[in-house]
Design a protein around this motif. Structure first.
Motif, PDB file in Angstrom:
ATOM      1  N   ASP A   1       0.832  -1.203   0.000  1.00 44.47           N
ATOM      2  CA  ASP A   1       0.000   0.000   0.000  1.00 44.47           C
ATOM      3  C   ASP A   1       0.867   1.254   0.000  1.00 44.47           C
ATOM      4  O   ASP A   1       0.604   2.202  -0.734  1.00 44.47           O
ATOM      5  CB  ASP A   1      -0.929   0.021   1.217  1.00 44.47           C
TER       6      ASP A   1
ATOM      7  N   ILE B   1       0.930   4.214  -2.725  1.00 48.65           N
ATOM      8  CA  ILE B   1       0.672   5.599  -2.300  1.00 48.65           C
ATOM      9  C   ILE B   1       1.814   6.515  -2.735  1.00 48.65           C
ATOM     10  O   ILE B   1       1.579   7.627  -3.224  1.00 48.65           O
ATOM     11  CB  ILE B   1       0.447   5.656  -0.774  1.00 48.65           C
TER      12      ILE B   1
ATOM     13  N   VAL C   1       1.412   7.311  -6.357  1.00 49.37           N
ATOM     14  CA  VAL C   1       0.336   8.283  -6.584  1.00 49.37           C
ATOM     15  C   VAL C   1       0.821   9.687  -6.231  1.00 49.37           C
ATOM     16  O   VAL C   1       0.601  10.637  -6.983  1.00 49.37           O
ATOM     17  CB  VAL C   1      -0.927   7.925  -5.767  1.00 49.37           C
TER      18      VAL C   1
ATOM     19  N   GLN D   1      -1.226   9.123 -11.001  1.00 50.95           N
ATOM     20  CA  GLN D   1      -2.595   9.038 -10.505  1.00 50.95           C
ATOM     21  C   GLN D   1      -3.259   7.704 -10.824  1.00 50.95           C
ATOM     22  O   GLN D   1      -4.104   7.230 -10.080  1.00 50.95           O
ATOM     23  CB  GLN D   1      -3.461  10.180 -11.056  1.00 50.95           C
TER      24      GLN D   1
ATOM     25  N   TYR E   1      -3.624   4.893  -8.247  1.00 52.69           N
ATOM     26  CA  TYR E   1      -4.661   4.947  -7.211  1.00 52.69           C
ATOM     27  C   TYR E   1      -5.729   3.879  -7.441  1.00 52.69           C
ATOM     28  O   TYR E   1      -6.347   3.392  -6.499  1.00 52.69           O
ATOM     29  CB  TYR E   1      -5.290   6.343  -7.145  1.00 52.69           C
TER      30      TYR E   1
ATOM     31  N   LEU F   1      -5.400   0.839  -5.246  1.00 54.10           N
ATOM     32  CA  LEU F   1      -5.961   0.961  -3.896  1.00 54.10           C
ATOM     33  C   LEU F   1      -7.478   0.860  -3.918  1.00 54.10           C
ATOM     34  O   LEU F   1      -8.070   0.228  -3.048  1.00 54.10           O
ATOM     35  CB  LEU F   1      -5.524   2.284  -3.248  1.00 54.10           C
ATOM     36  N   VAL F   2      -8.098   1.470  -4.912  1.00 54.98           N
ATOM     37  CA  VAL F   2      -9.558   1.407  -5.023  1.00 54.98           C
ATOM     38  C   VAL F   2      -9.994  -0.043  -5.206  1.00 54.98           C
ATOM     39  O   VAL F   2     -10.897  -0.525  -4.508  1.00 54.98           O
ATOM     40  CB  VAL F   2     -10.078   2.294  -6.177  1.00 54.98           C
TER      41      VAL F   2
ATOM     42  N   PHE G   1     -13.539   7.321  -1.372  1.00 50.88           N
ATOM     43  CA  PHE G   1     -12.340   7.218  -2.203  1.00 50.88           C
ATOM     44  C   PHE G   1     -11.899   8.575  -2.755  1.00 50.88           C
ATOM     45  O   PHE G   1     -10.700   8.824  -2.909  1.00 50.88           O
ATOM     46  CB  PHE G   1     -12.535   6.194  -3.317  1.00 50.88           C
TER      47      PHE G   1
ATOM     48  N   TYR H   1      -8.302  10.141  -1.778  1.00 47.25           N
ATOM     49  CA  TYR H   1      -7.378  10.623  -2.806  1.00 47.25           C
ATOM     50  C   TYR H   1      -6.956  12.059  -2.515  1.00 47.25           C
ATOM     51  O   TYR H   1      -5.766  12.401  -2.590  1.00 47.25           O
ATOM     52  CB  TYR H   1      -8.037  10.524  -4.184  1.00 47.25           C
TER      53      TYR H   1
ATOM     54  N   LEU I   1      -4.585  12.041   0.487  1.00 51.36           N
ATOM     55  CA  LEU I   1      -3.614  10.946   0.511  1.00 51.36           C
ATOM     56  C   LEU I   1      -2.262  11.372   1.077  1.00 51.36           C
ATOM     57  O   LEU I   1      -1.593  10.599   1.766  1.00 51.36           O
ATOM     58  CB  LEU I   1      -3.450  10.368  -0.899  1.00 51.36           C
TER      59      LEU I   1
END
Length: 190
Positions: free
Chosen positions: A7, A11, A14, A19, A22, A25-26, A55, A59, A62
């Motif tokens: 994770d 991150i 991102v 982008q 991401y 993670l979603v 979400f 974002y 983050l």
């Protein structure tokens, strides 16, 4: 710990401008967030909408994730805040705990014999009905521990409690759930 590291890697990507990362993670947490949202609103469409909001907020903020806890713990706080804010706006709505729906969602990819599935649904329905008789704070701590699989330390961070306080509350919530199951559903459990 391996998932936590993965994770953090996503991150970092991102935050460095990738982008599209991401989406990882979603994908990884969409069922988790949806299931938690369902606990608050008991409405599939609304839970999906709240999940999208979660979400988007995750974002947007983050960069605020420091990595001191698991990403799922940080994400839970956003789910909790988002859902509670929604419920405050809609005070006349009742929070219903839908254990059976959560289990059905998580079990949708597994195969069982029809009789086993019926027995499991019946057991989950008893738990669901019993959870409705618990105070919200006790249902929440049981949900965090058993459904969200958060550690006692992580629950403490989420709820702003000491580890020992979480242990005591978890013990008491289990005892109350057991009493409710024994008192209200003893005939059905035989």
């Amino acid at each position: 710990m391996h998932e936590h590291t993965d994770d953090i890697t996503v991150i970092e990507k991102v935050l460095l401008g990738q982008q599209a990362a991401y989406a990882v993670l979603v994908t990884r947490y969409q069922q988790y967030v949806f299931t938690l949202a369902m606990r608050y609103v008991n409405d599939r469409e609304l839970a999906e909408e709240l999940s999208q909001d979660v979400f988007l907020k995750a974002y947007k903020y983050l960069a605020d994730f420091k990595g001191n806890s698991k990403f799922s713990t940080w994400l839970y706080t956003i789910v909790n805040t988002t859902c509670l804010s929604h419920l405050r706006k809609k005070k006349d709505e009742t929070i219903l705990l839908e254990e059976e729906k959560m289990v059905a969602i998580s079990d949708s990819n597994t195969t069982y014999k029809p009789l086993d599935r019926l027995e499991q649904k019946t057991q989950k329905q008893f738990i669901d009905d019993a959870m409705k008789h618990l105070p919200e704070s006790e249902a929440q701590i049981l949900t965090l521990f058993y459904q969200s699989e958060q550690s006692v330390d992580e629950i403490g961070i989420i709820l702003g409690l000491t580890t020992s306080n979480v242990k005591v509350r978890l013990f008491r919530a289990r005892q109350k759930l057991k009493e409710i199951l024994e008192n209200r559903f003893s005939r059905e459990l035989i």
